[in-house]
Motif scaffolding. Sequence first.
Motif, short mmCIF file in Angstrom:
data_model
loop_
_atom_site.label_atom_id
_atom_site.label_comp_id
_atom_site.label_asym_id
_atom_site.label_seq_id
_atom_site.Cartn_x
_atom_site.Cartn_y
_atom_site.Cartn_z
N MET A 1 0.20 -7.16 -0.15
CA MET A 1 0.77 -5.81 0.64
C MET A 1 0.41 -5.79 1.83
O MET A 1 1.19 -5.61 2.79
CB MET A 1 0.48 -4.64 -0.27
CG MET A 1 0.91 -4.77 -1.82
SD MET A 1 0.18 -3.41 -2.79
CE MET A 1 1.33 -1.97 -1.93
N TYR B 1 -3.42 -5.83 -2.70
CA TYR B 1 -2.42 -6.58 -3.59
C TYR B 1 -1.84 -5.92 -4.52
O TYR B 1 -2.55 -5.06 -5.08
CB TYR B 1 -2.99 -8.01 -4.06
CG TYR B 1 -3.47 -9.29 -2.99
CD1 TYR B 1 -4.70 -9.26 -2.49
CD2 TYR B 1 -2.59 -10.15 -2.84
CE1 TYR B 1 -5.17 -10.02 -1.58
CE2 TYR B 1 -3.19 -11.30 -2.07
CZ TYR B 1 -4.18 -11.20 -1.37
OH TYR B 1 -4.47 -12.22 -0.60
N LYS B 2 -0.63 -6.19 -4.97
CA LYS B 2 -0.05 -5.93 -6.19
C LYS B 2 0.08 -6.59 -7.18
O LYS B 2 0.78 -7.97 -6.59
CB LYS B 2 1.30 -5.06 -5.91
CG LYS B 2 1.88 -4.55 -6.80
CD LYS B 2 3.48 -4.13 -6.67
CE LYS B 2 4.25 -3.49 -7.58
NZ LYS B 2 5.52 -3.21 -7.08
N ASN C 1 1.89 -6.25 7.44
CA ASN C 1 2.27 -5.48 6.33
C ASN C 1 3.67 -6.01 5.90
O ASN C 1 4.27 -6.47 6.79
CB ASN C 1 2.74 -3.92 7.22
CG ASN C 1 3.83 -3.27 6.00
OD1 ASN C 1 4.21 -3.66 4.96
ND2 ASN C 1 3.79 -2.11 6.48
N GLU C 2 3.62 -6.38 4.59
CA GLU C 2 4.61 -7.35 3.87
C GLU C 2 5.81 -6.53 3.53
O GLU C 2 6.12 -6.72 2.57
CB GLU C 2 3.98 -8.19 2.80
CG GLU C 2 2.99 -9.01 3.10
CD GLU C 2 3.34 -10.39 3.71
OE1 GLU C 2 3.69 -11.32 3.01
OE2 GLU C 2 3.53 -10.30 5.14
N VAL D 1 6.20 -3.47 3.07
CA VAL D 1 5.88 -2.60 1.86
C VAL D 1 6.58 -1.39 2.20
O VAL D 1 6.69 -0.50 3.28
CB VAL D 1 4.58 -2.19 1.63
CG1 VAL D 1 4.42 -1.38 0.57
CG2 VAL D 1 3.83 -3.70 1.56
N TYR E 1 -3.27 -2.84 -8.87
CA TYR E 1 -3.55 -2.97 -7.47
C TYR E 1 -4.78 -3.37 -7.33
O TYR E 1 -5.94 -2.87 -7.85
CB TYR E 1 -3.32 -1.77 -6.92
CG TYR E 1 -1.97 -1.13 -6.89
CD1 TYR E 1 -1.44 -0.49 -7.90
CD2 TYR E 1 -1.08 -1.54 -5.71
CE1 TYR E 1 -0.03 -0.47 -7.92
CE2 TYR E 1 0.26 -1.33 -5.96
CZ TYR E 1 0.96 -0.87 -7.09
OH TYR E 1 2.31 -0.55 -6.97
N ASP F 1 6.57 0.64 -9.62
CA ASP F 1 5.64 0.51 -9.08
C ASP F 1 4.34 0.47 -10.06
O ASP F 1 3.10 0.21 -9.18
CB ASP F 1 5.19 1.66 -7.97
CG ASP F 1 6.42 1.72 -6.93
OD1 ASP F 1 6.81 3.02 -6.50
OD2 ASP F 1 6.82 0.73 -6.52
#
Lengths: 116, 116
Positions: free
Chosen positions: A46, A35-36, A57-58, A60, A89, A85
């Motif tokens: 993510m 996750y972010k 895979n969202e 990313v 994380y 970014d």
Amino acid sequence: DTEVTQTPKHLVMGMTNKKSLKCEQHMGHRAMYWYKQKAKKPPELMFVYSYEKLSINESVPSRFSPECPNSSLLNLHLHALQPEDSALYLCASSESGSVWNTDTQYFGPGTRLTVL
Amino acid sequence: GNSVTQMEGPVTLSEEAFLTINCTYTATGYPSLFWYVQYPGEGLQLLLKATKADDKGSNKGFEATYRKETTSFHLEKGSVQVSDSAVYFCALSAPGDTGANSKLTFGKGITLSVRP
């Protein structure tokens, strides 16, 4: 024991660097997540690995590259990141890798990433 | 799709006050419901959970009851302490509908500050 560990705790990198984040769990969990999280926001999913295979895979960006070398370990390889970014994380794991799984996700303490 | 709505924050209370944080949800199927807490500079910790209607989750003096008829999972504590100051996230996990693992859907989170 419901511990998920993450290293490093803090990371500062330039936009041309390559670095990796590491996550480990020894609970026998079969699903692992990246996750972010931006400040004052909920975590954003993510990637999901299920039985060591990439399941979700969202969308990313490719500058983030996940890897699951074995059932206990999850890496996130970083390359050519942007300042936007910068975030916390988080890694998480849950017991079942089933698609019908609504198991509890256990989170690690996170890696605070700053991209200069 | 699935969604979680939390009351707007931040919330500031005096020590020993009663706490209620509202959470309502929309989901297909039969989700599991969670409250996570995030202390400053840390990752998310599971506070409590409930997996079916009328279940009550409890931990550290906090309670929440899974109410299917009102699609709610409100968090309560009878007497808050300064150490309860944190961000609280309500979340749900519903079975995956795309052949992949289920995902956690988070509310926006609410910041609780408890003053001595």
